[in-house]
Design a protein around this motif. Structure first.
Motif, PDB file in Angstrom:
ATOM      1  N   TRP A 121     -47.388  -9.362  10.501  1.00 50.43           N
ATOM      2  CA  TRP A 121     -48.423  -9.551  11.780  1.00 50.43           C
ATOM      3  C   TRP A 121     -48.556  -8.077  12.082  1.00 50.43           C
ATOM      4  O   TRP A 121     -47.626  -7.640  12.667  1.00 50.43           O
ATOM      5  CB  TRP A 121     -47.715 -10.577  12.693  1.00 50.43           C
ATOM      6  N   VAL A 122     -49.871  -7.867  11.980  1.00 47.09           N
ATOM      7  CA  VAL A 122     -50.075  -6.381  12.637  1.00 47.09           C
ATOM      8  C   VAL A 122     -51.143  -6.657  13.838  1.00 47.09           C
ATOM      9  O   VAL A 122     -52.020  -7.466  13.587  1.00 47.09           O
ATOM     10  CB  VAL A 122     -50.739  -5.516  11.679  1.00 47.09           C
ATOM     11  N   ASN A 123     -50.874  -6.319  15.052  1.00 45.16           N
ATOM     12  CA  ASN A 123     -51.748  -6.225  16.046  1.00 45.16           C
ATOM     13  C   ASN A 123     -52.676  -5.019  15.862  1.00 45.16           C
ATOM     14  O   ASN A 123     -52.246  -3.718  16.216  1.00 45.16           O
ATOM     15  CB  ASN A 123     -50.900  -6.213  17.481  1.00 45.16           C
ATOM     16  N   PRO A 124     -54.002  -5.109  15.590  1.00 53.60           N
ATOM     17  CA  PRO A 124     -54.984  -6.478  15.930  1.00 53.60           C
ATOM     18  C   PRO A 124     -55.569  -7.042  14.647  1.00 53.60           C
ATOM     19  O   PRO A 124     -56.504  -7.313  14.547  1.00 53.60           O
ATOM     20  CB  PRO A 124     -55.917  -5.757  16.668  1.00 53.60           C
ATOM     21  N   LEU A 155     -55.793   4.385  14.187  1.00 57.30           N
ATOM     22  CA  LEU A 155     -55.224   3.347  14.585  1.00 57.30           C
ATOM     23  C   LEU A 155     -53.453   3.591  15.074  1.00 57.30           C
ATOM     24  O   LEU A 155     -52.800   4.212  14.390  1.00 57.30           O
ATOM     25  CB  LEU A 155     -55.443   2.224  13.559  1.00 57.30           C
ATOM     26  N   ARG A 156     -53.027   3.035  16.379  1.00 59.11           N
ATOM     27  CA  ARG A 156     -51.809   2.766  16.725  1.00 59.11           C
ATOM     28  C   ARG A 156     -51.899   1.159  16.865  1.00 59.11           C
ATOM     29  O   ARG A 156     -52.505   0.540  17.553  1.00 59.11           O
ATOM     30  CB  ARG A 156     -51.439   3.593  17.905  1.00 59.11           C
ATOM     31  N   ALA A 157     -50.756   0.734  16.442  1.00 59.96           N
ATOM     32  CA  ALA A 157     -50.476  -0.796  16.084  1.00 59.96           C
ATOM     33  C   ALA A 157     -49.092  -1.279  16.247  1.00 59.96           C
ATOM     34  O   ALA A 157     -48.232  -0.475  15.642  1.00 59.96           O
ATOM     35  CB  ALA A 157     -51.218  -1.271  15.148  1.00 59.96           C
ATOM     36  N   SER A 158     -48.672  -2.096  16.988  1.00 66.02           N
ATOM     37  CA  SER A 158     -47.156  -2.781  16.944  1.00 66.02           C
ATOM     38  C   SER A 158     -47.442  -3.654  15.572  1.00 66.02           C
ATOM     39  O   SER A 158     -48.477  -4.400  15.507  1.00 66.02           O
ATOM     40  CB  SER A 158     -46.910  -3.450  18.264  1.00 66.02           C
ATOM     41  N   TYR A 159     -46.253  -4.223  15.193  1.00 68.30           N
ATOM     42  CA  TYR A 159     -46.203  -4.984  14.025  1.00 68.30           C
ATOM     43  C   TYR A 159     -44.662  -5.754  14.042  1.00 68.30           C
ATOM     44  O   TYR A 159     -43.982  -5.274  14.579  1.00 68.30           O
ATOM     45  CB  TYR A 159     -46.734  -4.288  12.800  1.00 68.30           C
ATOM     46  N   ALA A 433     -48.100  -0.821  22.770  1.00 71.89           N
ATOM     47  CA  ALA A 433     -47.786   0.522  22.197  1.00 71.89           C
ATOM     48  C   ALA A 433     -49.055   1.658  22.452  1.00 71.89           C
ATOM     49  O   ALA A 433     -48.700   2.766  22.417  1.00 71.89           O
ATOM     50  CB  ALA A 433     -47.684   0.065  20.652  1.00 71.89           C
ATOM     51  N   VAL A 434     -50.393   1.006  22.524  1.00 67.63           N
ATOM     52  CA  VAL A 434     -51.542   1.780  22.848  1.00 67.63           C
ATOM     53  C   VAL A 434     -51.541   2.075  24.304  1.00 67.63           C
ATOM     54  O   VAL A 434     -51.922   3.192  24.401  1.00 67.63           O
ATOM     55  CB  VAL A 434     -52.829   1.010  22.185  1.00 67.63           C
TER      56      VAL A 434
END
Length: 456
Positions: A121-124, A155-159, A433-434
């Motif tokens: 699961w990667v946001n977004p 991109l910076r993303a939480s996952y 995170a962003v």
């Protein structure tokens, strides 16, 4: 799935609010989201190299032995070298995309002998319409699982990564409806054991972080030298009506400092903001400043009290500001006072700007929930604020275009005068995170002339 379940607060009744000046404001509901980002999955370099020797008629350049068992032995050695190389690199491994200069190939590798399915699961960019697109592939003859996505280099993303060990299909395949599918993949997930950095979300869940080579920097990670132990403090402040806040003070200061007010203060504590401030202030990226972090408590309290023309906005104006200004070494002027928030907190920061009568003159509204109220008129009717920074992600549905529309509406009205309004879009989703990285960068940009003078 009902229509109301697809929008924030969809099951709650709408109401008319009256602000502290008696002006009515009708609450609105968000439109259902229709522009979900699609997962762009590719066969990554690792998977391609692994399968090369398994293709009919293919012969790897690594294989130099005779046909038969010797080939199998050398092929196993080749796989062993590929596995060793892959496991020596942290997740995600990011390489330039040969077909798109603005994108990169992000590869994750997990070692798990017992899993039956693994999902990322990667946001977004998780696509609830086809969750299988986010599932790892098991490399033949190994315990390695991998997935490669084509994602923006900025991109910076939480996952999070969820593994399934039971008989039958995993829950993300059987769930129905956008929210249910996302929760079935995200909530059982854990931080990446092979990731480097993590962050805690709104309600304490921990996720890993990936960032492309062009993502905005995290200033507290720039310097390899750690600052001396800071003399900062974090004091709890009890406020009326059961509210509370924490006040970060940078230690001994030579002169009163600016004050930043943050909504969702308990989340900012959890993402390490006090420690980050210690680092960036010591490194000279920010001048000394005080920060008041207002606790939003829980989902129900946040919905009822944050992002509305009352509630925690009144708490800030009537109680938080006077207490902090009386008891901490802060500059009491509105021009030295900033407010910021994210999502509903972003909307609350706009209401604070509009209703504080110049007590707060600057706002940084990140991914503000602008769908909930029409804020343009309240902002235009208050002449004493000076600057507004709107920020939103390119993968947040209508949030970025709505912020751009608000900026255009404000600029088109002569009541705005010489005040500053700016909208900045980021390659991102609705993601702490962003927001964390961008808030620190925005503050650094704002205070850069001041820090340059202090360092001279």
């Amino acid at each position: 799935m009902t229509e109301n379940s697809r929008v924030p607060g969809g099951g709650r009744p709408l109401r008319e609010w009256r602000d502290r000046h008696g002006v009515p404001h009708q609450e609105r509901r968000a439109a259902p989201r229709t522009d979900e980002p699609r997962v762009q999955r590719v066969v990554g370099p690792l998977e391609a190299a692994w399968r090369k020797g398994n293709e009919p008629g293919a012969q790897s350049s690594v294989i130099t032995g005779a046909a038969g068992d010797g080939d199998h032995l050398v092929e196993s050695e080749r796989h062993s070298l590929l596995a060793q190389e892959a496991l020596e690199r942290p997740n995600p491994h990011i390489e330039p995309d040969p077909d798109d200069s603005e994108r990169s190939l992000w590869t994750w590798v997990i070692e798990d002998a017992d899993a039956r399915a693994i999902v990322l699961w990667v946001n977004p960019v998780f696509d609830f319409r086809d969750a299988r697109e986010a599932e790892f592939t098991r490399l033949p003859g190994s315990d390695l699982w991998t997935i490669c996505l084509r994602l923006s280099s900025a991109l910076r993303a939480s996952y999070r990564i969820a593994s399934w060990y039971e008989e039958g299909p995993p829950p993300w395949r059987t769930a129905v409806g956008r929210r249910n599918v996302i929760l079935a993949a995200r909530d059982p997930g854990l931080p990446d054991p092979r990731g480097v950095h993590t962050i805690r979300g709104s309600w304490g869940q921990e996720s890993s972080i990936g960032a492309g080579p062009l993502a905005p920097v995290e200033l507290w990670r720039v310097s390899t030298e750690r600052p001396a132990p800071a003399s900062s403090r974090l004091d709890e402040l009890t406020l009326p009506d059961g509210e509370r806040a924490w006040v970060y003070s940078p230690g001994q200061v030579e002169a009163p400092t600016p004050l930043l007010v943050l909504f969702d203060g308990q989340v900012w504590k959890g993402v390490g903001l006090p420690e980050i401030l210690d680092i960036v202030i010591a490194a000279g990226h920010l001048p000394p400043l005080h920060v008041a972090l207002l606790d939003s408590r829980d989902r129900d309290h946040r919905w009822a009290k944050t992002g509305v023309p009352g509630g925690q906005v009144d708490t800030v104006i009537d109680h938080l500001l006077p207490r902090v200004r009386a008891n901490w070494a802060v500059d009491p002027s509105g021009d030295s006072t900033l407010v910021s928030g994210q999502s509903l907190g972003g909307m609350a920061s706009l209401w604070t700007l509009a209703l504080s009568e110049g007590e707060v003159q600057h706002a940084i509204a990140q991914s503000a929930s602008l769908w909930r109220f029409d804020i343009a008129e309240p902002l235009l009717n208050e002449p004493r604020w000076r600057s507004l920074e709107l920020q939103a992600g390119t993968c947040e549905g209508a949030m970025l275009p709505t912020a751009q529309a608000l900026e255009a509406s404000l600029r088109a009205d002569q009541r705005l005068g010489h005040r500053t309004v700016r909208t900045t879009g980021f390659e991102a989703g609705h993601d702490w995170a962003v927001w964390r990285a961008n808030l620190i960068n925005t503050l650094a940009d704002r205070f850069r002339p001041q820090t340059a003078v202090q360092q001279a």
